[in-house]
Scaffold this motif. Structure first.
Motif, PDB file in Angstrom:
ATOM      1  N   ALA A  31      -9.992  11.836   2.426  1.00  0.00           N
ATOM      2  CA  ALA A  31      -8.648  12.179   1.967  1.00  0.00           C
ATOM      3  C   ALA A  31      -8.167  11.196   0.904  1.00  0.00           C
ATOM      4  CB  ALA A  31      -7.680  12.202   3.138  1.00  0.00           C
ATOM      5  N   LEU A  32      -7.549  11.722  -0.150  1.00  0.00           N
ATOM      6  CA  LEU A  32      -7.011  10.860  -1.203  1.00  0.00           C
ATOM      7  C   LEU A  32      -5.745  10.152  -0.732  1.00  0.00           C
ATOM      8  CD1 LEU A  32      -6.985   9.766  -4.092  1.00  0.00           C
ATOM      9  CD2 LEU A  32      -5.817  11.878  -4.800  1.00  0.00           C
ATOM     10  N   PHE A  33      -4.791  10.915  -0.233  1.00  0.00           N
ATOM     11  CA  PHE A  33      -3.520  10.328   0.191  1.00  0.00           C
ATOM     12  C   PHE A  33      -3.427  10.346   1.717  1.00  0.00           C
ATOM     13  CE2 PHE A  33      -2.440  12.014  -4.113  1.00  0.00           C
ATOM     14  CZ  PHE A  33      -2.243  10.787  -4.715  1.00  0.00           C
ATOM     15  N   VAL A  34      -3.302   9.162   2.298  1.00  0.00           N
ATOM     16  CA  VAL A  34      -3.287   9.025   3.756  1.00  0.00           C
ATOM     17  C   VAL A  34      -1.996   8.357   4.209  1.00  0.00           C
ATOM     18  CG1 VAL A  34      -5.790   8.944   3.951  1.00  0.00           C
ATOM     19  CG2 VAL A  34      -4.510   6.823   3.613  1.00  0.00           C
ATOM     20  N   ASN A  35      -1.656   8.567   5.489  1.00  0.00           N
ATOM     21  CA  ASN A  35      -0.458   7.935   6.039  1.00  0.00           C
ATOM     22  C   ASN A  35      -0.788   6.558   6.605  1.00  0.00           C
ATOM     23  OD1 ASN A  35      -1.688   8.392   8.540  1.00  0.00           O
ATOM     24  ND2 ASN A  35      -0.514  10.244   8.944  1.00  0.00           N
ATOM     25  N   HIS A  36       0.167   5.940   7.283  1.00  0.00           N
ATOM     26  CA  HIS A  36      -0.033   4.571   7.777  1.00  0.00           C
ATOM     27  C   HIS A  36      -1.086   4.492   8.876  1.00  0.00           C
ATOM     28  CE1 HIS A  36       2.850   6.305  10.613  1.00  0.00           C
ATOM     29  NE2 HIS A  36       2.448   5.404  11.481  1.00  0.00           N
ATOM     30  N   ALA A  76      -4.291   2.222  -9.451  1.00  0.00           N
ATOM     31  CA  ALA A  76      -3.720   1.101  -8.694  1.00  0.00           C
ATOM     32  C   ALA A  76      -3.746   1.382  -7.203  1.00  0.00           C
ATOM     33  CB  ALA A  76      -2.287   0.847  -9.171  1.00  0.00           C
ATOM     34  N   TYR A  77      -3.452   2.611  -6.823  1.00  0.00           N
ATOM     35  CA  TYR A  77      -3.461   2.983  -5.407  1.00  0.00           C
ATOM     36  C   TYR A  77      -4.879   2.919  -4.837  1.00  0.00           C
ATOM     37  CZ  TYR A  77      -3.778   6.242  -1.466  1.00  0.00           C
ATOM     38  OH  TYR A  77      -4.074   6.827  -0.262  1.00  0.00           O
ATOM     39  N   LEU A  78      -5.847   3.435  -5.583  1.00  0.00           N
ATOM     40  CA  LEU A  78      -7.221   3.460  -5.086  1.00  0.00           C
ATOM     41  C   LEU A  78      -7.822   2.066  -4.980  1.00  0.00           C
ATOM     42  CD1 LEU A  78      -8.692   6.576  -6.960  1.00  0.00           C
ATOM     43  CD2 LEU A  78      -8.219   6.362  -4.514  1.00  0.00           C
ATOM     44  N   THR A  79      -7.474   1.200  -5.901  1.00  0.00           N
ATOM     45  CA  THR A  79      -8.090  -0.135  -5.908  1.00  0.00           C
ATOM     46  C   THR A  79      -7.333  -1.159  -5.074  1.00  0.00           C
ATOM     47  OG1 THR A  79      -6.905  -0.647  -7.970  1.00  0.00           O
ATOM     48  CG2 THR A  79      -9.158   0.204  -8.164  1.00  0.00           C
ATOM     49  N   LEU A 138      -4.342   1.258   4.017  1.00  0.00           N
ATOM     50  CA  LEU A 138      -3.819   2.327   4.869  1.00  0.00           C
ATOM     51  C   LEU A 138      -4.924   3.035   5.644  1.00  0.00           C
ATOM     52  CD1 LEU A 138      -1.359   4.015   2.320  1.00  0.00           C
ATOM     53  CD2 LEU A 138      -0.711   2.542   4.222  1.00  0.00           C
ATOM     54  N   LEU A 139      -6.128   3.063   5.066  1.00  0.00           N
ATOM     55  CA  LEU A 139      -7.195   3.909   5.600  1.00  0.00           C
ATOM     56  C   LEU A 139      -7.627   3.528   7.006  1.00  0.00           C
ATOM     57  CD1 LEU A 139      -8.935   6.315   4.852  1.00  0.00           C
ATOM     58  CD2 LEU A 139     -10.636   4.728   3.946  1.00  0.00           C
ATOM     59  N   PRO A 167       0.811  -1.222   0.000  1.00  0.00           N
ATOM     60  CA  PRO A 167       0.000   0.000   0.000  1.00  0.00           C
ATOM     61  C   PRO A 167       0.846   1.276   0.000  1.00  0.00           C
ATOM     62  CG  PRO A 167      -0.963  -1.604   1.486  1.00  0.00           C
ATOM     63  CD  PRO A 167       0.355  -2.180   1.037  1.00  0.00           C
ATOM     64  N   MET A 168       1.950   1.268   0.764  1.00  0.00           N
ATOM     65  CA  MET A 168       2.834   2.447   0.819  1.00  0.00           C
ATOM     66  C   MET A 168       3.464   2.723  -0.535  1.00  0.00           C
ATOM     67  SD  MET A 168       3.160   3.902   3.905  1.00  0.00           S
ATOM     68  CE  MET A 168       3.322   3.611   5.659  1.00  0.00           C
ATOM     69  N   ALA A 169       3.969   1.669  -1.189  1.00  0.00           N
ATOM     70  CA  ALA A 169       4.619   1.840  -2.485  1.00  0.00           C
ATOM     71  C   ALA A 169       3.624   2.325  -3.529  1.00  0.00           C
ATOM     72  CB  ALA A 169       5.263   0.534  -2.930  1.00  0.00           C
ATOM     73  N   LEU A 170       2.421   1.773  -3.517  1.00  0.00           N
ATOM     74  CA  LEU A 170       1.399   2.201  -4.476  1.00  0.00           C
ATOM     75  C   LEU A 170       1.011   3.666  -4.243  1.00  0.00           C
ATOM     76  CD1 LEU A 170      -0.878  -0.977  -4.415  1.00  0.00           C
ATOM     77  CD2 LEU A 170       0.564  -0.224  -6.325  1.00  0.00           C
ATOM     78  N   ARG A 171       0.895   4.043  -2.979  1.00  0.00           N
ATOM     79  CA  ARG A 171       0.571   5.443  -2.651  1.00  0.00           C
ATOM     80  C   ARG A 171       1.677   6.386  -3.110  1.00  0.00           C
ATOM     81  NH1 ARG A 171       1.626   7.091   3.285  1.00  0.00           N
ATOM     82  NH2 ARG A 171       3.700   6.942   2.348  1.00  0.00           N
TER      83      ARG A 171
END
Length: 295
Positions: free
Chosen positions: A206-211, A189-192, A198-199, A128-132
């Motif tokens: 939020a589109l981009f979130v942290n861990h 790819a990140y969304l799917t 991560l959410l 998930p981190m790499a895709l984000r």
């Protein structure tokens, strides 16, 4: 003193719609000037005149502040005193006859296409981190949005079917910027396959979130960028704005219209965008001098 400053900040927020980071800069500049007046015994706001402001700007220069920083402080004071004058809190605006210090026009640092390719390829794997991270870097270079705009994006601001992203720039001005195929693929790819991991119970919008599932911050993205710059072996000192600069420069190098680039960047004045024409001219001159037999 603090009450007057906060009154001015509220005016900027409500009437001008300035971003929180910009409001913070105004507040910091004015509080610094207030401290200077107090330390030097110059008196209160109504008693300050042109000589006090000149003394303050000289003080900043003695501290070694960059010309651009001194110019920004002057702009903050000019806006503040204009506000005081309009509100009837002072009779004469002491900044009225003062010229702003000339700021050095530095050309922005940009990456070449090969360096950008290495940076965008740095997030490896399907975690998930790499895709984000891949989606963020691709989107930043594909759109030229500011980092503050990137981390403020919501899921609903991205239209994958139509291929665009809606963002809000300075003054909360909305603009639509197209997304290229590589960025679309990375965001999809990140969304799917990445965001849900991560959410958790974090920010659902939020589109981009942290861990932790919370909205990623500018500081968080800065750390991510530095990590991948090292991984990509990029020796230049880069900042989150470097990809924005590179986006604009590469578009103009490949024949993009200056007005179109201005609109995508969200610049109110085209003179701000014109700095990138100087960058492309400088890069062309470097190429010519390196490659022409009689340069």
């Amino acid at each position: 003193m603090k009450t007057i400053i906060e009154r001015f900040i509220r005016y900027l927020a409500i009437e001008k719609g300035l971003a929180p980071s910009t409001l913070g800069s105004y507040r910091s500049d004015l509080e610094d000037f207030s401290d200077f007046l107090r330390r030097t015994g110059c008196g209160d706001w109504p008693e300050t005149g042109r000589r006090h402001i000149v003394a303050y700007l000289a003080h900043l220069q003695k501290l070694g502040r960059a010309p651009a920083t001194v110019s920004r402080h002057m702009a903050s004071l000019r806006s503040f005193y204009q506000f005081l004058s309009r509100e009837g809190l002072i009779e004469v605006d002491p900044t009225g006859q003062l010229d702003s210090p000339k700021a050095d026009k530095r050309l922005p640092r940009v990456l070449n296409v090969e360096e950008v390719e290495r940076l965008l390829a740095a997030p490896e794997g399907l975690t998930p981190m790499a895709l984000r991270d891949r989606a963020m870097l691709e989107m930043l270079y594909a759109t030229g949005v500011r980092v503050s705009e990137l981390v403020s994006l919501n899921v609903t601001d991205v239209n994958l079917n139509m291929g665009y992203v809606k963002c809000y720039g300075k003054g909360s001005k909305e603009r639509i910027v197209p997304l290229g195929s590589a960025a679309l693929e990375a965001v999809h790819a990140y969304l799917t396959r990445g965001r849900a991991g991560l959410l958790k119970n974090g920010d659902p919008g939020a589109l981009f979130v942290n861990h932790q599932g919370k909205r990623l911050t500018r500081q968080g993205f800065w750390k991510i960028l530095k990590k991948y710059a090292r991984t990509a072996g990029i020796q230049k000192a880069i900042t989150p704005h470097t990809l924005r600069h590179s986006f604009a420069t590469h578009l103009l190098e490949n024949g993009a219209d200056l007005r179109a680039v201005q609109e995508m960047l969200g610049h109110a004045d085209i003179s701000t965008t014109q700095i990138y024409t100087h960058v492309t001219q400088t890069r062309l001159k470097d190429v010519y001098e390196r490659t022409h037999p009689r340069a």
